[in-house]
Design a protein around this motif. Structure first.
Motif, short mmCIF file in Angstrom:
data_model
loop_
_atom_site.label_atom_id
_atom_site.label_comp_id
_atom_site.label_asym_id
_atom_site.label_seq_id
_atom_site.Cartn_x
_atom_site.Cartn_y
_atom_site.Cartn_z
N ARG A 49 75.08 -18.98 90.90
CA ARG A 49 75.10 -20.43 90.69
C ARG A 49 76.30 -20.86 89.85
O ARG A 49 76.95 -21.86 90.15
CB ARG A 49 73.81 -20.89 90.01
CG ARG A 49 72.64 -20.89 90.95
CD ARG A 49 71.41 -21.40 90.23
NE ARG A 49 70.26 -21.28 91.09
CZ ARG A 49 69.73 -22.30 91.76
NH1 ARG A 49 70.23 -23.50 91.63
NH2 ARG A 49 68.68 -22.11 92.52
N ILE A 50 76.60 -20.09 88.81
CA ILE A 50 77.77 -20.41 87.98
C ILE A 50 79.04 -20.31 88.80
O ILE A 50 79.90 -21.19 88.76
CB ILE A 50 77.83 -19.46 86.76
CG1 ILE A 50 76.69 -19.78 85.78
CG2 ILE A 50 79.18 -19.55 86.06
CD1 ILE A 50 76.53 -18.76 84.67
N ARG A 51 79.15 -19.26 89.59
CA ARG A 51 80.35 -19.07 90.42
C ARG A 51 80.51 -20.20 91.43
O ARG A 51 81.60 -20.73 91.63
CB ARG A 51 80.25 -17.72 91.15
CG ARG A 51 81.30 -17.46 92.19
CD ARG A 51 82.69 -17.39 91.56
NE ARG A 51 83.69 -17.33 92.58
CZ ARG A 51 84.51 -16.32 92.75
NH1 ARG A 51 84.46 -15.30 91.95
NH2 ARG A 51 85.39 -16.34 93.71
N ARG A 83 79.35 -23.23 91.19
CA ARG A 83 79.62 -24.50 90.51
C ARG A 83 81.06 -24.57 90.02
O ARG A 83 81.72 -25.59 90.14
CB ARG A 83 78.67 -24.69 89.35
CG ARG A 83 78.98 -25.97 88.58
CD ARG A 83 77.85 -26.47 87.82
NE ARG A 83 76.79 -26.78 88.75
CZ ARG A 83 75.74 -27.49 88.45
NH1 ARG A 83 75.62 -27.96 87.26
NH2 ARG A 83 74.81 -27.72 89.32
N TRP A 84 81.58 -23.49 89.42
CA TRP A 84 82.90 -23.52 88.83
C TRP A 84 84.01 -23.27 89.83
O TRP A 84 85.14 -23.69 89.61
CB TRP A 84 82.98 -22.50 87.70
CG TRP A 84 82.29 -22.96 86.46
CD1 TRP A 84 81.69 -24.17 86.24
CD2 TRP A 84 82.11 -22.22 85.27
NE1 TRP A 84 81.15 -24.23 85.00
CE2 TRP A 84 81.38 -23.03 84.36
CE3 TRP A 84 82.47 -20.95 84.86
CZ2 TRP A 84 81.04 -22.62 83.10
CZ3 TRP A 84 82.11 -20.54 83.60
CH2 TRP A 84 81.41 -21.38 82.73
N LEU A 125 71.85 -16.27 88.64
CA LEU A 125 72.52 -17.14 87.67
C LEU A 125 74.04 -17.04 87.81
O LEU A 125 74.73 -18.06 87.82
CB LEU A 125 72.09 -16.75 86.25
CG LEU A 125 72.71 -17.57 85.12
CD1 LEU A 125 72.26 -19.03 85.22
CD2 LEU A 125 72.31 -16.98 83.77
N LEU A 126 74.54 -15.82 87.93
CA LEU A 126 75.99 -15.66 88.14
C LEU A 126 76.45 -16.32 89.43
O LEU A 126 77.52 -16.91 89.49
CB LEU A 126 76.35 -14.17 88.16
CG LEU A 126 76.32 -13.46 86.81
CD1 LEU A 126 76.55 -11.97 87.01
CD2 LEU A 126 77.36 -14.04 85.88
#
Length: 180
Positions: A39-41, A43-44, A36-37
């Motif tokens: 994917r967030i990284r 994306r952002w 999850l981290l």
């Protein structure tokens, strides 16, 4: 003996299932959190490279080893019960756990490497004499530390794995170096 084995079978089964569930949930939660981290990284901050801590075996390996201690305790206690069924179950799980994890890690890493999402970058060969000469000519502790930081990885490692973000082939093929 059969009555004792039957009575202990329920206790051993419940204890083993409880430990397997708890340890497996801990591993799945840690791995899911890392994914999850990641994917967030991505994306952002798609323009920046992903930290190595967020790549696959960085978290799972140590957590698997820590959880495997608890699982091994449950497996060994079932083996020491001397009930035939639990001895077999304990031995199979004691051996199959690490083998399954290593196999899964190899398959995952092979898939990443075959998709060209990761490449192996070899460090340039730096003769030890050149490093020592540069260390000798560097003035002050900060300059000497900078020399060690610059050449240290090339002296202690042959290379490193680098993730390629955004796909696109990575340019180069052909594999550098020639060799032995």
């Amino acid at each position: 003996e059969e009555a004792v084995c039957g009575q202990r079978a329920e206790e051993l089964g419940a204890a083993m299932v409880r430990r397997v569930v708890v340890c497996s949930v801990a591993l799945v939660l840690a791995s899911g959190g890392r994914m999850l981290l990641l994917r967030i990284r991505r994306r952002w901050r798609p323009d920046q490279p992903v930290p190595a801590m967020l790549l696959f075996p960085s978290v799972e390996g140590p957590i698997f080893i820590a959880q495997y201690f608890g699982l091994s305790d449950a497996f060994v206690s079932s083996i020491s019960s001397l009930c035939y069924v639990w001895v077999v179950v304990g031995v199979v799980l004691l051996v199959a756990g690490p083998l399954a994890f290593v196999l899964a890690a190899f398959i995952y890493i092979y898939r990443i490497q075959s998709r060209s999402d990761i490449v192996y970058v070899r460090h340039p060969v730096v003769p030890l004499g050149d490093v020592l000469l540069e260390l000798h000519t560097a003035r002050g502790a900060r300059a000497k530390a900078a020399v060690l930081v610059k050449h240290g990885p090339a002296l202690t490692e042959r290379g490193y794995w680098k993730a390629i973000d955004g796909g696109g082939g990575g340019g180069g093929g052909g594999g550098g170096g020639g060799g032995t």
